[in-house]
Design a protein around this motif. Structure first.
Motif, PDB file in Angstrom:
ATOM      1  N   SER A 241      -9.620   7.364 -12.096  1.00 34.60           N
ATOM      2  CA  SER A 241      -9.031   6.231 -12.543  1.00 34.60           C
ATOM      3  C   SER A 241      -7.906   5.861 -11.513  1.00 34.60           C
ATOM      4  CB  SER A 241      -8.169   6.751 -13.918  1.00 34.60           C
ATOM      5  OG  SER A 241      -7.277   7.873 -13.773  1.00 34.60           O
TER       6      SER A 241
ATOM      7  N   GLU B 209      -9.861   3.531  -9.129  1.00 32.17           N
ATOM      8  CA  GLU B 209      -9.958   2.486  -9.549  1.00 32.17           C
ATOM      9  C   GLU B 209      -8.947   1.514  -9.575  1.00 32.17           C
ATOM     10  OE1 GLU B 209     -11.668   2.643 -13.565  1.00 32.17           O
ATOM     11  OE2 GLU B 209     -13.825   3.755 -12.713  1.00 32.17           O
ATOM     12  N   ALA B 210      -7.658   1.923  -9.936  1.00 36.12           N
ATOM     13  CA  ALA B 210      -6.522   1.265 -10.026  1.00 36.12           C
ATOM     14  C   ALA B 210      -6.188   0.741  -8.516  1.00 36.12           C
ATOM     15  CB  ALA B 210      -5.269   2.044 -10.432  1.00 36.12           C
TER      16      ALA B 210
ATOM     17  N   MET C 259      -8.243   0.417  -6.075  1.00 43.42           N
ATOM     18  CA  MET C 259      -9.207  -0.603  -5.695  1.00 43.42           C
ATOM     19  C   MET C 259      -8.873  -1.901  -6.299  1.00 43.42           C
ATOM     20  SD  MET C 259     -12.731   1.405  -5.984  1.00 43.42           S
ATOM     21  CE  MET C 259     -13.866  -0.054  -5.721  1.00 43.42           C
ATOM     22  N   GLU C 260      -8.464  -2.117  -7.589  1.00 39.54           N
ATOM     23  CA  GLU C 260      -8.043  -3.264  -7.967  1.00 39.54           C
ATOM     24  C   GLU C 260      -6.836  -3.658  -7.396  1.00 39.54           C
ATOM     25  OE1 GLU C 260      -7.308  -2.641 -12.114  1.00 39.54           O
ATOM     26  OE2 GLU C 260      -9.508  -2.048 -12.608  1.00 39.54           O
ATOM     27  N   ARG C 261      -5.749  -2.797  -7.078  1.00 43.16           N
ATOM     28  CA  ARG C 261      -4.634  -3.332  -6.422  1.00 43.16           C
ATOM     29  C   ARG C 261      -5.065  -3.985  -5.054  1.00 43.16           C
ATOM     30  NH1 ARG C 261      -2.517   1.043  -5.838  1.00 43.16           N
ATOM     31  NH2 ARG C 261      -3.123   1.554  -3.550  1.00 43.16           N
ATOM     32  N   ASP C 262      -5.929  -3.427  -4.213  1.00 46.63           N
ATOM     33  CA  ASP C 262      -6.240  -3.772  -2.839  1.00 46.63           C
ATOM     34  C   ASP C 262      -7.118  -5.093  -3.085  1.00 46.63           C
ATOM     35  OD1 ASP C 262      -5.361  -1.412  -2.048  1.00 46.63           O
ATOM     36  OD2 ASP C 262      -7.235  -0.431  -1.640  1.00 46.63           O
ATOM     37  N   ALA C 263      -7.964  -5.154  -4.327  1.00 49.13           N
ATOM     38  CA  ALA C 263      -8.534  -6.482  -4.182  1.00 49.13           C
ATOM     39  C   ALA C 263      -7.571  -7.621  -4.481  1.00 49.13           C
ATOM     40  CB  ALA C 263      -9.706  -6.373  -5.330  1.00 49.13           C
ATOM     41  N   GLU C 264      -6.479  -7.435  -5.186  1.00 52.79           N
ATOM     42  CA  GLU C 264      -5.535  -8.442  -5.692  1.00 52.79           C
ATOM     43  C   GLU C 264      -4.749  -8.644  -4.543  1.00 52.79           C
ATOM     44  OE1 GLU C 264      -3.066  -6.653  -8.694  1.00 52.79           O
ATOM     45  OE2 GLU C 264      -4.790  -7.049 -10.364  1.00 52.79           O
TER      46      GLU C 264
END
Length: 266
Positions: free
Chosen positions: A69, A72-73, A75-80
């Protein structure tokens, strides 16, 4: 001879059946008692270790779910972060995009961090800070944890940035491993390498490399066209299929033949 009455024989058979049933029940009870005793003995000996193993397994599984988890969090932060920086760059806010990527670019390893360094290097190049851009490109090129394609891209960009100030031997050493058919940046690296060969007076090597680029269907057509012209100047035929080439350029064979004839009579 006296005969046994049928009713007495039936009673004996009935008694025998009852005795057999009682024996079977007793055996089952004894077997169950033995089984229960074995189970109790097994639990007394191994119950605590097995419980410890079970609890350790549950703890490990819970830890994995927590780690997943968190990943995933992250990765989402990096993508943003990358998307936000791209939006700023496309809007012309280079400084804002550069600053947004600072934290991510300072991290180690991950693909998002490598992409952030490359993006900051590109911004630095656009701002005219060649030294800073080159330092960042070298950082990615020498990062063994980065994807090979990204390392190759960084090396190519760094050579292109410093091409005029590099010695030809340095350029050849840097680009020759990239200028191989099938490699992701073969055409771009090959074009720079071929021009370096020309600077060294190696016309045969340059012509052969230009011909390979011209025949690379994965390369941009503008680059293939330049390579085809350079190969022709160097006396190397880089056209495998004349009809296919004319078709790509939207020229009919009869029209091309007429143009050649007209040019010959001039």
């Amino acid at each position: 001879m006296a005969l046994t009455p049928k009713n007495e024989l039936s009673r004996e058979e009935k008694r025998a059946k009852e005795e057999n049933a009682q024996q079977e029940a007793l055996l089952r009870e004894v077997d169950d008692a033995v089984r229960q005793g074995d189970a109790e003995a097994f639990l007394n000996q191994w119950g605590k270790p097995l419980l410890g193993v079970l609890l350790a397994g549950l703890a490990a599984f819970g830890g994995y779910l927590y780690w997943e988890s968190r990943q995933e969090a992250a990765m989402e932060r990096d993508a943003e972060t990358l998307v936000g920086a791209l939006d700023q760059i496309q809007a012309g806010n280079l400084d804002s995009g550069f600053d947004r990527l600072e934290g991510l670019a300072g991290e180690d390893g991950g693909g998002a961090a490598v992409a952030a360094v490359l993006m900051r290097a590109g911004i630095a190049e656009q701002r005219g800070d060649s030294a800073q851009a080159s330092e960042m490109f070298k950082r990615v090129a020498n990062n063994e944890d980065a994807a090979p394609a990204l390392r190759d891209l960084a090396r190519l960009r760094d050579v292109a940035l410093n091409y005029d100030g590099m010695k030809s031997a340095e350029i050849v050493a840097a680009l020759k491993p990239l200028a191989v058919p099938g490699k992701p940046y073969f055409a771009s690296a090959g074009e720079l390498l071929a021009h370096t060969y020309l600077d060294q007076g190696k016309k045969a090597e340059a012509g052969a490399l230009f011909a390979q680029i011209a025949q690379d269907k994965d390369a941009p057509e503008t680059l293939r066209s330049r390579a085809r012209q350079m190969a022709g100047v160097l006396g190397v035929d880089a056209i495998e299929d004349v009809d296919a080439l004319l078709e790509e350029q939207g020229v009919e064979r009869e029209e091309a033949a007429g143009d050649n004839a007209a040019a010959a009579t001039e």
